[in-house]
Scaffold this active site. Structure first.
Site, PDB file in Angstrom:
ATOM      1  N   LEU A  75      56.855  52.596 -16.070  1.00 35.07           N
ATOM      2  CA  LEU A  75      57.613  51.554 -16.766  1.00 35.07           C
ATOM      3  C   LEU A  75      56.854  50.233 -16.886  1.00 35.07           C
ATOM      4  O   LEU A  75      57.441  49.211 -17.242  1.00 35.07           O
ATOM      5  CB  LEU A  75      58.968  51.349 -16.081  1.00 35.07           C
ATOM      6  CG  LEU A  75      59.834  52.613 -16.024  1.00 35.07           C
ATOM      7  CD1 LEU A  75      61.131  52.347 -15.277  1.00 35.07           C
ATOM      8  CD2 LEU A  75      60.119  53.159 -17.416  1.00 35.07           C
ATOM      9  N   CYS A  76      55.560  50.253 -16.606  1.00 33.80           N
ATOM     10  CA  CYS A  76      54.742  49.044 -16.769  1.00 33.80           C
ATOM     11  C   CYS A  76      54.381  48.844 -18.236  1.00 33.80           C
ATOM     12  O   CYS A  76      54.129  49.802 -18.959  1.00 33.80           O
ATOM     13  CB  CYS A  76      53.453  49.157 -15.960  1.00 33.80           C
ATOM     14  SG  CYS A  76      53.658  48.795 -14.223  1.00 33.80           S
ATOM     15  N   HIS A  77      54.332  47.578 -18.633  1.00 30.86           N
ATOM     16  CA  HIS A  77      53.909  47.234 -19.989  1.00 30.86           C
ATOM     17  C   HIS A  77      52.383  47.237 -20.074  1.00 30.86           C
ATOM     18  O   HIS A  77      51.719  46.860 -19.113  1.00 30.86           O
ATOM     19  CB  HIS A  77      54.407  45.830 -20.363  1.00 30.86           C
ATOM     20  CG  HIS A  77      55.887  45.718 -20.453  1.00 30.86           C
ATOM     21  ND1 HIS A  77      56.681  45.522 -19.344  1.00 30.86           N
ATOM     22  CD2 HIS A  77      56.723  45.776 -21.521  1.00 30.86           C
ATOM     23  CE1 HIS A  77      57.945  45.471 -19.724  1.00 30.86           C
ATOM     24  NE2 HIS A  77      57.998  45.621 -21.039  1.00 30.86           N
ATOM     25  N   MET A 113      51.743  44.519 -10.412  1.00 29.02           N
ATOM     26  CA  MET A 113      51.400  45.941 -10.341  1.00 29.02           C
ATOM     27  C   MET A 113      49.923  46.166 -10.638  1.00 29.02           C
ATOM     28  O   MET A 113      49.289  47.043 -10.044  1.00 29.02           O
ATOM     29  CB  MET A 113      52.280  46.767 -11.282  1.00 29.02           C
ATOM     30  CG  MET A 113      53.753  46.773 -10.893  1.00 29.02           C
ATOM     31  SD  MET A 113      54.071  47.161  -9.156  1.00 29.02           S
ATOM     32  CE  MET A 113      53.342  48.770  -9.011  1.00 29.02           C
ATOM     33  N   GLU A 114      49.361  45.363 -11.530  1.00 27.84           N
ATOM     34  CA  GLU A 114      47.942  45.477 -11.842  1.00 27.84           C
ATOM     35  C   GLU A 114      47.087  45.100 -10.632  1.00 27.84           C
ATOM     36  O   GLU A 114      46.100  45.778 -10.322  1.00 27.84           O
ATOM     37  CB  GLU A 114      47.603  44.608 -13.056  1.00 27.84           C
ATOM     38  CG  GLU A 114      48.094  45.165 -14.378  1.00 27.84           C
ATOM     39  CD  GLU A 114      49.615  45.112 -14.585  1.00 27.84           C
ATOM     40  OE1 GLU A 114      50.117  45.804 -15.480  1.00 27.84           O
ATOM     41  OE2 GLU A 114      50.315  44.374 -13.847  1.00 27.84           O
ATOM     42  N   ASP A 128      36.917  58.211  -1.417  1.00 31.29           N
ATOM     43  CA  ASP A 128      36.280  59.300  -2.157  1.00 31.29           C
ATOM     44  C   ASP A 128      34.768  59.327  -1.930  1.00 31.29           C
ATOM     45  O   ASP A 128      34.188  60.389  -1.706  1.00 31.29           O
ATOM     46  CB  ASP A 128      36.578  59.168  -3.650  1.00 31.29           C
ATOM     47  CG  ASP A 128      35.923  60.266  -4.456  1.00 31.29           C
ATOM     48  OD1 ASP A 128      36.124  61.455  -4.121  1.00 31.29           O
ATOM     49  OD2 ASP A 128      35.197  59.945  -5.413  1.00 31.29           O
TER      50      ASP A 128
END
Length: 158
Positions: A75-77, A113-114, A128
């Site tokens: 739901l992020c733009h 969120m970014e 990793d």
């Protein structure tokens, strides 16, 4: 209590409509930690890792992840980020790498969120690249440190 913004009156998940919000400068900082053995950290710091420069690779991965957050979090733009910065610091006293990310834009929605995605993916990239020499590394304390701009105002971790 503030209501969830991504859930409508029927309890369904929806993308927030930001059409009528005004554009402001928005900035967010986040952090994450990767704990490892002293030997693994020494290998990273000395540049002796057989896969190359771990910090440079993690930094680029974090930047790339911030730019693609909207593809990962449903739901992020999609955002036109004006700045993404990822800093990695070797903490030799605790055998950790601290990752701090910064995201910035002028827009209608925040960049928390970014910033969180940048820090998280940088941490995952370190894991990793180093898992061949150590599998029991721990990624921890992923959190928002600060955000500015927007209707909810300024937030900073105490």
């Amino acid at each position: 209590m503030t209501e969830f913004t991504h859930i409508n009156s029927n309890g369904e998940a929806n993308m927030v409509d930001v059409s009528n919000k005004r554009e402001t400068v928005r900035e967010a900082r986040a952090e994450a930690f990767v704990s490892m053995s002293a030997e693994t950290l020494a290998m990273i710091v000395s540049g002796e890792h057989h896969k190359g420069d771990v910090f440079a690779t993690a930094r680029i991965a974090g930047i790339q992840a911030a730019k693609r957050t909207w593809e990962l979090i449903p739901l992020c733009h999609p955002l036109l980020l004006s700045k993404v910065e990822v800093k990695l610091t070797a903490l030799l006293d605790t055998n950790q790498v601290r990752i701090e990310s910064l995201c910035k834009l002028t827009g209608k929605t925040g960049v928390e969120m970014e910033a969180l995605t940048a820090a998280s993916v940088a941490a995952l990239t370190i894991y990793d690249m180093c898992k061949a020499v150590q599998k029991d590394m721990v990624i921890s304390n992923v959190r928002l440190l600060e955000k500015t701009g927007g209707k909810s105002g300024h937030f900073k971790v105490e």
